[in-house]
Design a protein around this motif. Sequence first.
Motif, PDB file in Angstrom:
ATOM      1  N   UNK A 240      43.975  45.764  19.008  1.00  0.00           N
ATOM      2  CA  UNK A 240      42.995  44.867  18.384  1.00  0.00           C
ATOM      3  C   UNK A 240      41.630  44.942  19.054  1.00  0.00           C
ATOM      4  N   UNK A 241      41.478  45.886  19.991  1.00  0.00           N
ATOM      5  CA  UNK A 241      40.188  46.044  20.645  1.00  0.00           C
ATOM      6  C   UNK A 241      39.807  44.881  21.537  1.00  0.00           C
ATOM      7  N   UNK A 242      40.776  44.247  22.159  1.00  0.00           N
ATOM      8  CA  UNK A 242      40.528  43.069  22.984  1.00  0.00           C
ATOM      9  C   UNK A 242      40.618  43.409  24.475  1.00  0.00           C
ATOM     10  N   UNK A 243      40.023  42.551  25.281  1.00  0.00           N
ATOM     11  CA  UNK A 243      40.192  42.590  26.736  1.00  0.00           C
ATOM     12  C   UNK A 243      40.631  41.195  27.157  1.00  0.00           C
ATOM     13  N   UNK A 244      41.747  41.108  27.872  1.00  0.00           N
ATOM     14  CA  UNK A 244      42.300  39.829  28.290  1.00  0.00           C
ATOM     15  C   UNK A 244      42.125  39.659  29.793  1.00  0.00           C
ATOM     16  N   UNK A 245      41.699  38.487  30.190  1.00  0.00           N
ATOM     17  CA  UNK A 245      41.501  38.171  31.611  1.00  0.00           C
ATOM     18  C   UNK A 245      42.358  36.965  31.953  1.00  0.00           C
ATOM     19  N   UNK A 246      43.220  37.131  32.938  1.00  0.00           N
ATOM     20  CA  UNK A 246      44.038  36.021  33.439  1.00  0.00           C
ATOM     21  C   UNK A 246      43.467  35.628  34.800  1.00  0.00           C
ATOM     22  N   UNK A 247      42.765  34.496  34.889  1.00  0.00           N
ATOM     23  CA  UNK A 247      42.089  34.128  36.141  1.00  0.00           C
ATOM     24  C   UNK A 247      43.014  33.484  37.157  1.00  0.00           C
ATOM     25  N   UNK A 248      44.258  33.894  37.165  1.00  0.00           N
ATOM     26  CA  UNK A 248      45.240  33.339  38.083  1.00  0.00           C
ATOM     27  C   UNK A 248      46.085  34.469  38.655  1.00  0.00           C
TER      28      UNK A 248
END
Length: 446
Positions: A240-248
Amino acid sequence: MSLAGAFRARQFVRQSLWVVPLLGGVAGVALSGVDLWVEGLINLPPSWSYSAATANSVLSAAAAAMVGLIGFVVTIGVLVVQMATGTLSPRFMRLWYRDRLQKFVLAAFTATFTFAFALLRHVEADSVPDLGVSLVGLAVSIDLVLLLLYFDRFVHALRPVAVAAAMAEAGLAIEAEAGLAIEAEAGLAIEAEEDGLVASAGNDDQGAGLGEPDARILAPRSGAIQDVDIADLVRFAAARGQVCVIPHTIGDFVTAGSVLMEVHGAASETDLRRLRGMVSLGHERTIDQDPAFALRIMVDIAIRALSPAVNDPTTATQVLNHIDDLLLGIGSSDRAFRGTALDADGQVRLVVRTRSWSEYLDIGVTEIRQYGAASPQICRRLRAMLEDLRDGVPLARRAVVQSQLDALDRATDAAFADPVERALARMSDRQGLGATRSGETSDARG
């Protein structure tokens, strides 16, 4: 079922003490039906024949014995809780519940009980399930062997040093399995063989440069992050052309309504629900993707041994042996997931905060140094461990180890006013006391 739901279900089965025994009980009933069906197809030799009274006695005794053995195993479980609370770490209990031998033993006992009890209903004066009675006798013999194996496991595996060894082994296995890619010396991403995913160097900037996220996923409830399905998350985001960031970091406790994940790129409500399902929350940390939790358990055991109420520095020294092993494995590893996952085309798709080398060192060293500063044995073993790490980790990580050595020097100097005792405590000794390294002799005290 979502991925997080599947993970929670898997965790529930692994940690419950009744699911596998229940399946064993069901299997015992089913096997009794198979036995009765087979009885009508085969003719057993006369030596395998039993009278109705003998069959009743054998089956009744076997069923009663299994109830007693199940109670014995439950009693051992209560003793484990008391021992873990008093001498180990309460966090170790979560791992003890997973013990496969314990569940197999309970399942075998339960299966034997239900098998014998089901056959009892079919014992009549002119009809005796001879094969089943013989099988019950065989099952009881096997169960006794399993009981001895379980008791041996209980006696040996719950010593503090054995728990520490198991934690070090588990932590090293997690560190190896977590490697979705190989980290190059130049810091460039190299494609791994598994899943077409790659991982780059550690992400201290935590997604800096991506700008404001297009969507934020909030934690549906409070809990510790137990698992992140990295492979599926990267594939989903890449499609889907996304970038996911998990700040943990995995293991962090997040409160309900706080940001669980940031999504850069267009995402529908369905996408957000799917992504939320790829991060699993639970009441407490697990060891599955968190080698620092294994380290935490070992440190808990060591500082408990160093408490004034226990005063057992030798146990803490033995635990330090395995902390040394785990830290050296983590610090020298070049194959690990460092927090930035790329898809097969080299595009960043996931950023997860990971622990730095200094954080691992702080977990493994700081509290033991603070609580054991007055023990020459601890000071000497800590120095030997830190010198091992300084020599064994890459050059870029040695400055952090040296800072821990400097802190140990300051703690030792503050704890020992007498110059002779201070010199003794400043030696490097793998055994704590009694095995100084070459070139360090008792003359150094003066």
